[in-house]
Design an enzyme around this catalytic site. Structure first.
Site, PDB file in Angstrom:
ATOM      1  N   GLN A   1      26.786  28.870 -33.227  1.00 53.81           N
ATOM      2  CA  GLN A   1      28.248  28.888 -33.194  1.00 53.81           C
ATOM      3  C   GLN A   1      28.786  29.671 -34.396  1.00 53.81           C
ATOM      4  OE1 GLN A   1      30.024  25.159 -34.352  1.00 53.81           O
ATOM      5  NE2 GLN A   1      31.755  25.406 -32.976  1.00 53.81           N
ATOM      6  N   GLY A   2      29.371  30.819 -34.154  1.00 54.02           N
ATOM      7  CA  GLY A   2      29.895  31.656 -35.241  1.00 54.02           C
ATOM      8  C   GLY A   2      31.399  31.522 -35.374  1.00 54.02           C
ATOM      9  N   TYR A   3      31.829  30.433 -35.980  1.00 54.81           N
ATOM     10  CA  TYR A   3      33.265  30.216 -36.216  1.00 54.81           C
ATOM     11  C   TYR A   3      33.597  30.405 -37.698  1.00 54.81           C
ATOM     12  CZ  TYR A   3      34.334  27.923 -31.683  1.00 54.81           C
ATOM     13  OH  TYR A   3      34.545  27.623 -30.371  1.00 54.81           O
ATOM     14  N   SER A   4      33.016  29.503 -38.550  1.00 62.10           N
ATOM     15  CA  SER A   4      33.406  29.449 -39.961  1.00 62.10           C
ATOM     16  C   SER A   4      33.074  30.734 -40.698  1.00 62.10           C
ATOM     17  CB  SER A   4      32.691  28.290 -40.654  1.00 62.10           C
ATOM     18  OG  SER A   4      32.900  27.100 -39.946  1.00 62.10           O
TER      19      SER A   4
ATOM     20  N   GLU B   1      32.648  19.149 -29.106  1.00 62.13           N
ATOM     21  CA  GLU B   1      31.788  18.994 -30.282  1.00 62.13           C
ATOM     22  C   GLU B   1      32.027  17.625 -30.916  1.00 62.13           C
ATOM     23  OE1 GLU B   1      32.327  22.021 -33.250  1.00 62.13           O
ATOM     24  OE2 GLU B   1      30.781  21.203 -34.556  1.00 62.13           O
TER      25      GLU B   1
ATOM     26  N   SER C   1      24.729  27.133 -38.161  1.00 59.03           N
ATOM     27  CA  SER C   1      23.512  26.361 -37.895  1.00 59.03           C
ATOM     28  C   SER C   1      22.632  27.107 -36.894  1.00 59.03           C
ATOM     29  CB  SER C   1      23.866  24.993 -37.304  1.00 59.03           C
ATOM     30  OG  SER C   1      24.766  24.296 -38.125  1.00 59.03           O
TER      31      SER C   1
ATOM     32  N   SER D   1      36.298  18.478 -41.212  1.00 55.71           N
ATOM     33  CA  SER D   1      36.158  17.491 -42.298  1.00 55.71           C
ATOM     34  C   SER D   1      36.969  16.222 -42.027  1.00 55.71           C
ATOM     35  CB  SER D   1      36.616  18.111 -43.621  1.00 55.71           C
ATOM     36  OG  SER D   1      38.023  18.230 -43.616  1.00 55.71           O
TER      37      SER D   1
HETATM   38  C1  LIG Z   1      25.816  20.798 -41.814  1.00 55.23           C
HETATM   39  C2  LIG Z   1      26.893  21.749 -41.416  1.00 55.23           C
HETATM   40  C3  LIG Z   1      26.727  22.519 -40.270  1.00 55.23           C
HETATM   41  C4  LIG Z   1      27.714  23.443 -39.901  1.00 55.23           C
HETATM   42  N1  LIG Z   1      27.493  24.230 -38.809  1.00 55.23           N
HETATM   43  C5  LIG Z   1      28.408  25.169 -38.467  1.00 55.23           C
HETATM   44  C6  LIG Z   1      28.149  26.068 -37.376  1.00 55.23           C
HETATM   45  O1  LIG Z   1      27.111  25.996 -36.719  1.00 55.23           O
HETATM   46  N2  LIG Z   1      29.080  27.006 -37.087  1.00 55.23           N
HETATM   47  C7  LIG Z   1      30.251  27.115 -37.783  1.00 55.23           C
HETATM   48  O2  LIG Z   1      31.059  27.979 -37.436  1.00 55.23           O
HETATM   49  N3  LIG Z   1      30.518  26.300 -38.837  1.00 55.23           N
HETATM   50  C8  LIG Z   1      29.623  25.340 -39.200  1.00 55.23           C
HETATM   51  N4  LIG Z   1      29.853  24.510 -40.274  1.00 55.23           N
HETATM   52  C9  LIG Z   1      31.062  24.734 -41.079  1.00 55.23           C
HETATM   53  C10 LIG Z   1      32.118  23.643 -40.959  1.00 55.23           C
HETATM   54  O3  LIG Z   1      32.799  23.748 -39.723  1.00 55.23           O
HETATM   55  C11 LIG Z   1      33.055  23.799 -42.156  1.00 55.23           C
HETATM   56  O4  LIG Z   1      32.294  23.571 -43.314  1.00 55.23           O
HETATM   57  C12 LIG Z   1      34.212  22.844 -42.094  1.00 55.23           C
HETATM   58  O5  LIG Z   1      35.086  23.173 -41.036  1.00 55.23           O
HETATM   59  C13 LIG Z   1      35.005  22.828 -43.433  1.00 55.23           C
HETATM   60  O6  LIG Z   1      35.331  24.114 -43.808  1.00 55.23           O
HETATM   61  P1  LIG Z   1      34.980  24.679 -45.286  1.00 55.23           P
HETATM   62  O7  LIG Z   1      33.543  24.408 -45.566  1.00 55.23           O
HETATM   63  O8  LIG Z   1      35.438  26.100 -45.333  1.00 55.23           O
HETATM   64  O9  LIG Z   1      35.831  23.803 -46.280  1.00 55.23           O
HETATM   65  P2  LIG Z   1      37.372  23.935 -46.584  1.00 55.23           P
HETATM   66  O10 LIG Z   1      38.138  24.129 -45.329  1.00 55.23           O
HETATM   67  O11 LIG Z   1      37.550  24.968 -47.664  1.00 55.23           O
HETATM   68  O12 LIG Z   1      37.701  22.510 -47.157  1.00 55.23           O
HETATM   69  C14 LIG Z   1      37.425  22.133 -48.516  1.00 55.23           C
HETATM   70  C15 LIG Z   1      38.012  20.744 -48.749  1.00 55.23           C
HETATM   71  O13 LIG Z   1      39.453  20.771 -48.569  1.00 55.23           O
HETATM   72  C16 LIG Z   1      39.853  19.818 -47.608  1.00 55.23           C
HETATM   73  N5  LIG Z   1      40.974  20.346 -46.794  1.00 55.23           N
HETATM   74  C17 LIG Z   1      41.038  21.563 -46.196  1.00 55.23           C
HETATM   75  N6  LIG Z   1      42.198  21.681 -45.501  1.00 55.23           N
HETATM   76  C18 LIG Z   1      42.865  20.516 -45.647  1.00 55.23           C
HETATM   77  C19 LIG Z   1      44.128  20.026 -45.180  1.00 55.23           C
HETATM   78  N7  LIG Z   1      44.905  20.773 -44.386  1.00 55.23           N
HETATM   79  N8  LIG Z   1      44.512  18.774 -45.530  1.00 55.23           N
HETATM   80  C20 LIG Z   1      43.728  18.000 -46.330  1.00 55.23           C
HETATM   81  N9  LIG Z   1      42.516  18.418 -46.827  1.00 55.23           N
HETATM   82  C21 LIG Z   1      42.095  19.653 -46.495  1.00 55.23           C
HETATM   83  C22 LIG Z   1      38.632  19.583 -46.750  1.00 55.23           C
HETATM   84  O14 LIG Z   1      38.662  18.327 -46.129  1.00 55.23           O
HETATM   85  C23 LIG Z   1      37.508  19.694 -47.759  1.00 55.23           C
HETATM   86  O15 LIG Z   1      37.331  18.474 -48.439  1.00 55.23           O
HETATM   87  C24 LIG Z   1      28.902  23.581 -40.674  1.00 55.23           C
HETATM   88  C25 LIG Z   1      29.074  22.782 -41.808  1.00 55.23           C
HETATM   89  C26 LIG Z   1      28.088  21.885 -42.183  1.00 55.23           C
HETATM   90  C27 LIG Z   1      28.305  21.060 -43.432  1.00 55.23           C
END
Ligand SMILES: Cc1cc2nc3c(=O)[nH]c(=O)nc-3n(C[C@H](O)[C@H](O)[C@H](O)COP(=O)(O)OP(=O)(O)OC[C@H]3O[C@@H](n4cnc5c(N)ncnc54)[C@H](O)[C@@H]3O)c2cc1C
Length: 381
Positions: A120-123, A238, A155, A366
Site C-alpha cells: 500500500q503506497g499511501y504515506s 483496513e 509494509s 493514529s
Molecule cells: C507498522 C506500520 C506500518 C505501516 N504501513 C503502511 C503501509 O503499508 N502503507 C502506508 O501508506 N503507510 C503505512 N504506515 C504509515 C501510517 O499510515 C502513518 O505512520 C500514520 O498514518 C501516521 O502518519 P505519520 O507517521 O506521518 O505521523 P504524523 O501524521 O506526522 O503524526 C505525528 C503525530 O501527530 C499526531 N497528529 C497528526 N495529526 C493530528 C491531528 N489532526 N490531531 C491530533 N493529532 C495529530 C499523530 O497522532 C502522531 O502522534 C505504517 C505505519 C506503521 C507504524
C-alpha cells in the site's frame, strides 16, 4: 440486538473447528514459514480463502456472524483466518467497487490464490495523518503516467509484486480532488525500495522512491482526480480488521496458563483488561449484527481500532511483566531456526511482540486521528 448464536451458527462453528483441527491438531502450532503455502492451498481448495468476499467473486456464502465465528475459531488457535495480505483485505474490495472488469479479471485471481503480494503506497514523508497533502506526482504523457516522488512506511514493499498507491495528478481545487489511485507493477524501471528496520528488529517497512516510473493509464482505478474517494473506502476496510479481539483473547488465555503471578495487583490488572476486552468483543458483535441488518458501520471501525489497540498493547505489557527477567534477552522470532530459547518457550519472543505492538497505535491511522473521527461523527463535536 440478538447476540446468541443460532443452531446453524453452532453447526458452522463445529465444522470450522473440525477443519482447523484437521490441519493443525492440538499441539501443532501454525508457523508462517512452514505452513503458509499449505494453509493457503487448503483454504483455497475448500473455497474459504476469501471469506470476506461476495459469492460472485469467489467468497463463501457466509453471514457476518459466520465470518466472526471463523475468525474466532482460527485466531484462538493462533492460525490466520485469511492469507493474501493487503491485496485480499484492502485492494480486492476496492477493485470490486471501482475497478474495471479487466482489472478485476487480471488481479483478483492472484489475490485469491495468494500468489501475488501487494503493498500500500499511501504515506509519504510529511503526509501520514494529513494524507491529502501527498506530493508524489504523476504526469500524464499519452497513455501513460510518469511518476516521481517518494513513499515511506510501505509494509512488505520488498516482497510485493504490485503496489496500489496514491499520486498527485493536479494542484488545482481542493487538495483531495487532485489525487489519483494507481496500480503499479513493482518491477517497473525507476522504482527503488530501501529497508527500514523497526525497534522490534524486523524488516517489514520500506522507503520507496519513484524516478520517471511509467504506468499505463489502464492501471488507474476510478477516474483521474477521484483517488481520494477510492482510498477512503479502502481505509474503512483496513480499520475494521484492526481490533485484534481474537488475538487479545488468545494471549490473555495463554497468560492465565503460564503466569506464576496471578495474584494481587497483577491479577487485578489482568482481570480489568479481560473485562474491557469482553466489552470490546460485545461491541464488535453488535457492529456485526448491525452490519448484517444493513446499517453502515462508519465511525464504529475507528472505535474498534482505538480500543482494540489499547487493549492489545496492555496485554503485551502484562506478558512482558510476567516474563520477568526472561523478557530481557531479546530474541528474534525463531521461525525455522533451531536456536535454543533462553527461559520458557512462551517468553521466547515476548519482547519482540511487545515492541511490534507499539506500532499499532500509529499504523492504519493514529489514535489521535481516530479520536478526531469519533469526536466528529459520533459525538457531533
Ligand atoms: C507498522 C506500520 C506500518 C505501516 N504501513 C503502511 C503501509 O503499508 N502503507 C502506508 O501508506 N503507510 C503505512 N504506515 C504509515 C501510517 O499510515 C502513518 O505512520 C500514520 O498514518 C501516521 O502518519 P505519520 O507517521 O506521518 O505521523 P504524523 O501524521 O506526522 O503524526 C505525528 C503525530 O501527530 C499526531 N497528529 C497528526 N495529526 C493530528 C491531528 N489532526 N490531531 C491530533 N493529532 C495529530 C499523530 O497522532 C502522531 O502522534 C505504517 C505505519 C506503521 C507504524
Amino acid at each position: 440486538v440478538d447476540l446468541d448464536f443460532t443452531p446453524d451458527d453452532l453447526a458452522f462453528q463445529a465444522e470450522a473447528r473440525a477443519f482447523v483441527t484437521e490441519h493443525f491438531p492440538p499441539g501443532r502450532a501454525y508457523e508462517q514459514s512452514r505452513d503458509r503455502k499449505r494453509w493457503a492451498a487448503a483454504l483455497h481448495a475448500r473455497g474459504w480463502a476469501a471469506y470476506r468476499w461476495p459469492v460472485e467473486h469467489g467468497g463463501p456464502p457466509w453471514t457476518a456472524t459466520q465470518r466472526f465465528i471463523w475468525e474466532r475459531e482460527t485466531t484462538s488457535r493462533g492460525v490466520p483466518p485469511v492469507l493474501g495480505g493487503m491485496g485480499m483485505g484492502m485492494l480486492a474490495p476496492v477493485l470490486m467497487g471501482y475497478g474495471t472488469p479487466e482489472q478485476r479479471a487480471r488481479h483478483l485471481p492472484g489475490i485469491l490464490d495468494d500468489s501475488v503480494e501487494w503493498c500500500q503506497g499511501y504515506s509519504e514523508p510529511g503526509s501520514g495523518s494529513d494524507l491529502a497533502s501527498l506530493r508524489t506526482r504523476a504526469v500524464r504523457e499519452g497513455d501513460q503516467y510518469v511518476i516521481d516522488g517518494e513513499k515511506v512506511w510501505t509494509s512488505w514493499a520488498h516482497i510485493a509484486k504490485w503496489m496500489f498507491g496514491l499520486v498527485r495528478t493536479s494542484d488545482e481545487a481542493r487538495k483531495q480532488q487532485g489525487i489519483t489511485f494507481l496500480l503499479i507493477d513493482m518491477t517497473t524501471p525507476g522504482i527503488e525500495v530501501s529497508p527500514i528496520v523497526t525497534i522490534d528488529g524486523l524488516h517489514t517497512l520500506n522507503r520507496v522512491t519513484f524516478t520517471g516510473v511509467r504506468v499505463p493509464v489502464e492501471n488507474r482505478v476510478g477516474e483521474e482526480g477521484q483517488g481520494w474517494t477510492v482510498a477512503k473506502g479502502l481505509l474503512t476496510h483496513e480499520r475494521t480488521g484492526l481490533a485484534f479481539v481474537s488475538e487479545s483473547l488468545r494471549l490473555l488465555g495463554l497468560l492465565r496458563e503460564v503466569s506464576a503471578r496471578l495474584d494481587g495487583d497483577f491479577a487485578q490488572r489482568l482481570a480489568q483488561t479481560e473485562v474491557e476486552l469482553r466489552a470490546l468483543e460485545i461491541t464488535e458483535l453488535r457492529t456485526l449484527a448491525e452490519a448484517e441488518a444493513g446499517a453502515s458501520t462508519g465511525a464504529q471501525s475507528s472505535i474498534l481500532k482505538l480500543k482494540g489497540t489499547e487493549i492489545i498493547q496492555r496485554v503485551t505489557e502484562l506478558f512482558t511483566e510476567a516474563a520477568g527477567v526472561y523478557a530481557a534477552p531479546w530474541t528474534p522470532i525463531p521461525e525455522g531456526g533451531n536456536a535454543h530459547p533462553i527461559g520458557p518457550d512462551w517468553a521466547f519472543t515476548e519482547v519482540q511482540r511487545y515492541f511490534s505492538g507499539r506500532a499499532a497505535s500509529i499504523a492504519g491511522g493514529s489514535d489521535e486521528v481516530q479520536r478526531n473521527i469519533i469526536a466528529k461523527s459520533v459525538l457531533g463535536l
